[in-house]
Design a protein around this motif. Structure first.
Motif, PDB file in Angstrom:
ATOM      1  N   GLY A  75       0.911  -0.970  -0.011  1.00 20.36           N
ATOM      2  CA  GLY A  75       0.079   0.147  -0.076  1.00 20.36           C
ATOM      3  C   GLY A  75       0.883   1.140   0.011  1.00 20.36           C
ATOM      4  N   LEU A  76       1.853   1.235  -0.921  1.00 23.43           N
ATOM      5  CA  LEU A  76       2.799   2.596  -0.598  1.00 23.43           C
ATOM      6  C   LEU A  76       2.152   3.655  -1.342  1.00 23.43           C
ATOM      7  N   GLY A  77       1.223   3.587  -2.160  1.00 18.80           N
ATOM      8  CA  GLY A  77       0.477   4.826  -2.651  1.00 18.80           C
ATOM      9  C   GLY A  77      -0.181   5.559  -1.552  1.00 18.80           C
ATOM     10  N   ALA A  78      -0.825   4.793  -0.406  1.00 16.70           N
ATOM     11  CA  ALA A  78      -1.145   5.515   0.744  1.00 16.70           C
ATOM     12  C   ALA A  78       0.039   6.270   1.525  1.00 16.70           C
ATOM     13  N   HIS A  79       1.215   5.597   1.654  1.00 13.73           N
ATOM     14  CA  HIS A  79       2.226   6.430   2.340  1.00 13.73           C
ATOM     15  C   HIS A  79       2.651   7.576   1.506  1.00 13.73           C
ATOM     16  N   LEU A  80       2.756   7.322   0.240  1.00 12.44           N
ATOM     17  CA  LEU A  80       3.197   8.577  -0.641  1.00 12.44           C
ATOM     18  C   LEU A  80       2.260   9.720  -0.114  1.00 12.44           C
ATOM     19  N   ARG A  81       0.948   9.487  -0.274  1.00 14.98           N
ATOM     20  CA  ARG A  81       0.080  10.466   0.159  1.00 14.98           C
ATOM     21  C   ARG A  81      -0.080  10.798   1.507  1.00 14.98           C
ATOM     22  N   ALA A  82       0.404  10.046   2.275  1.00 14.44           N
ATOM     23  CA  ALA A  82       0.462  10.477   3.751  1.00 14.44           C
ATOM     24  C   ALA A  82       1.754  11.417   3.890  1.00 14.44           C
ATOM     25  N   TRP A  83       2.852  10.995   3.272  1.00 19.83           N
ATOM     26  CA  TRP A  83       4.023  11.946   3.465  1.00 19.83           C
ATOM     27  C   TRP A  83       3.721  13.271   2.503  1.00 19.83           C
ATOM     28  N   CYS A  84       3.043  13.338   1.652  1.00 22.75           N
ATOM     29  CA  CYS A  84       2.764  14.342   0.680  1.00 22.75           C
ATOM     30  C   CYS A  84       1.703  15.357   1.591  1.00 22.75           C
ATOM     31  N   GLU A  85       0.995  14.900   2.671  1.00 22.62           N
ATOM     32  CA  GLU A  85       0.086  15.566   3.301  1.00 22.62           C
ATOM     33  C   GLU A  85       1.123  16.017   4.455  1.00 22.62           C
ATOM     34  N   LEU A  86       1.954  15.583   4.797  1.00 25.65           N
ATOM     35  CA  LEU A  86       3.050  16.339   5.733  1.00 25.65           C
ATOM     36  C   LEU A  86       3.538  17.340   5.085  1.00 25.65           C
ATOM     37  N   LEU A  87       4.120  17.208   3.847  1.00 29.95           N
ATOM     38  CA  LEU A  87       4.509  18.728   3.067  1.00 29.95           C
ATOM     39  C   LEU A  87       3.551  19.839   3.008  1.00 29.95           C
ATOM     40  N   CYS A  88       2.228  19.231   2.826  1.00 30.33           N
ATOM     41  CA  CYS A  88       1.264  20.387   2.775  1.00 30.33           C
ATOM     42  C   CYS A  88       0.909  20.906   3.954  1.00 30.33           C
ATOM     43  N   GLN A  89       1.149  20.151   5.223  1.00 32.28           N
ATOM     44  CA  GLN A  89       1.011  20.699   6.529  1.00 32.28           C
ATOM     45  C   GLN A  89       2.135  21.685   6.802  1.00 32.28           C
ATOM     46  N   CYS A  90       3.367  21.369   6.375  1.00 35.16           N
ATOM     47  CA  CYS A  90       4.710  22.226   6.596  1.00 35.16           C
ATOM     48  C   CYS A  90       4.336  23.626   5.655  1.00 35.16           C
ATOM     49  N   ALA A  91       3.755  23.179   4.426  1.00 39.76           N
ATOM     50  CA  ALA A  91       3.421  24.510   3.863  1.00 39.76           C
ATOM     51  C   ALA A  91       2.437  25.460   4.157  1.00 39.76           C
ATOM     52  N   GLY A  92       1.462  24.951   5.313  1.00 42.63           N
ATOM     53  CA  GLY A  92       0.709  25.971   5.866  1.00 42.63           C
ATOM     54  C   GLY A  92      -0.696  25.730   5.310  1.00 42.63           C
ATOM     55  N   LEU A  93      -0.950  24.714   4.350  1.00 38.76           N
ATOM     56  CA  LEU A  93      -2.116  24.208   3.948  1.00 38.76           C
ATOM     57  C   LEU A  93      -3.146  23.602   4.853  1.00 38.76           C
ATOM     58  N   PRO A  94      -4.349  23.706   4.747  1.00 38.43           N
ATOM     59  CA  PRO A  94      -5.109  23.068   5.771  1.00 38.43           C
ATOM     60  C   PRO A  94      -5.370  21.317   5.413  1.00 38.43           C
ATOM     61  N   PRO A  95      -5.391  20.579   6.029  1.00 33.13           N
ATOM     62  CA  PRO A  95      -5.276  19.080   5.768  1.00 33.13           C
ATOM     63  C   PRO A  95      -6.657  18.915   5.236  1.00 33.13           C
ATOM     64  N   LEU A  96      -6.541  17.755   4.353  1.00 30.77           N
ATOM     65  CA  LEU A  96      -7.874  17.296   3.388  1.00 30.77           C
ATOM     66  C   LEU A  96      -8.649  16.619   4.701  1.00 30.77           C
ATOM     67  N   PRO A  97      -9.997  16.298   4.356  1.00 28.31           N
ATOM     68  CA  PRO A  97     -10.746  15.890   5.293  1.00 28.31           C
ATOM     69  C   PRO A  97     -10.345  14.026   5.293  1.00 28.31           C
ATOM     70  N   ALA A  98     -10.832  13.558   6.178  1.00 28.92           N
ATOM     71  CA  ALA A  98     -10.314  12.040   6.390  1.00 28.92           C
ATOM     72  C   ALA A  98     -10.863  11.245   5.135  1.00 28.92           C
ATOM     73  N   PRO A  99      -9.993  10.269   4.422  1.00 28.56           N
ATOM     74  CA  PRO A  99     -10.676   9.566   3.470  1.00 28.56           C
ATOM     75  C   PRO A  99     -12.288   9.051   3.561  1.00 28.56           C
ATOM     76  N   THR A 100     -12.849   9.288   2.633  1.00 26.26           N
ATOM     77  CA  THR A 100     -14.434   8.343   2.734  1.00 26.26           C
ATOM     78  C   THR A 100     -14.602   7.887   1.301  1.00 26.26           C
ATOM     79  N   ALA A 101     -15.957   7.110   1.250  1.00 29.27           N
ATOM     80  CA  ALA A 101     -16.116   6.603   0.179  1.00 29.27           C
ATOM     81  C   ALA A 101     -16.147   7.417  -1.076  1.00 29.27           C
ATOM     82  N   GLY A 102     -15.542   7.253  -2.168  1.00 30.38           N
ATOM     83  CA  GLY A 102     -15.504   7.659  -3.388  1.00 30.38           C
ATOM     84  C   GLY A 102     -14.022   8.602  -3.532  1.00 30.38           C
TER      85      GLY A 102
END
Length: 236
Positions: free
Chosen positions: A179-206
């Motif tokens: 499931g490395l795609g999920a690990h990559l998305r999580a790390w990119c979310e860290l980058l977005c947090q460092c950049a000051g962007l609001p976090p995405l909502p928790a993953p849901t259906a769709g």
């Protein structure tokens, strides 16, 4: 301040494993599948991904990529993620794969002076991995802040502060899949947090890792950058 960007966009091609891979000629199927998983992951629209040369001495097989967070043409954060693979296993990793990352962004001085910055920065990564359902073991890393003052030919640049997060962890398979795609998305979310962007909502259906699937009708909330950066990264 020097960044880690400069990788080539994935769609430009390269070897079957991408230009960021080492050991491509003899790579085992597990490594090829892991690289394919990384290269097929969908990111939130502010993130730009590219291949970059992988280290050659850390493991028999390695793949590296860069990520840059951009809003309105301004680079807000960047980093590098390296996938290492040793088919014989590695005692320190407690597994055959290891992810190694570097994330960095400029900060306003008052934010950099926050005594809890290191703990908060590390929690961003741990929370992102949990939010994206990543299974992992043996996490380790450092969170650093740096203050830069410029002299000589660079004396006209204002002083700057930076957060740098270095981290590594072992992805744990869920059945036969890492499931490395999920690990990559999580790390990119860290980058977005460092950049000051609001976090995405928790993953849901769709959605895939919080990113809407085509035709799902799900929407990602509009992103407004926080005032963390005084000038674009890499500005002379």
């Amino acid at each position: 301040m020097a960044g880690v960007n400069g990788g080539k966009p994935m769609q430009e091609g390269g070897s079957a494993l991408g230009e960021g891979a080492t050991g491509a000629d003899t790579a085992p199927a597990a490594f090829r599948a892991a690289v394919a998983d990384l290269r097929s992951a969908r990111m939130r629209p502010e993130v730009r991904i590219g291949d970059t040369p992988a280290p050659r001495r850390l493991a028999p097989y390695a793949y590296a990529l860069t990520a840059t967070v951009e809003v309105d043409g301004e680079e807000l954060a960047d980093g590098r993620l390296v996938l290492l693979h040793d088919p014989s296993g590695h005692e320190a990793w407690q597994g055959e794969f290891r992810l190694v990352s570097l994330s960095q962004a400029d900060l306003e001085r008052e934010i950099a002076d926050d005594p809890l910055l290191a703990e908060v920065g590390w929690s961003w990564l741990m929370d992102a991995l949990e939010q994206h359902g990543c299974r992992y073991a043996e996490p380790s890393g450092t969170v650093s802040r740096a203050y830069s003052h410029y002299f000589g030919g660079m004396a006209d640049r204002p002083s700057s502060t930076e957060i740098e997060i270095r981290a590594s962890w072992t992805p744990v398979p869920d059945g036969e899949h890492l499931g490395l795609g999920a690990h990559l998305r999580a790390w990119c979310e860290l980058l977005c947090q460092c950049a000051g962007l609001p976090p995405l909502p928790a993953p849901t259906a769709g959605t895939v890792g919080g990113v809407p699937e085509p035709g799902s009708g799900s929407q990602v909330s509009s992103v407004v950058p926080m005032p963390l950066r005084r000038q674009p990264r890499g500005g002379a």
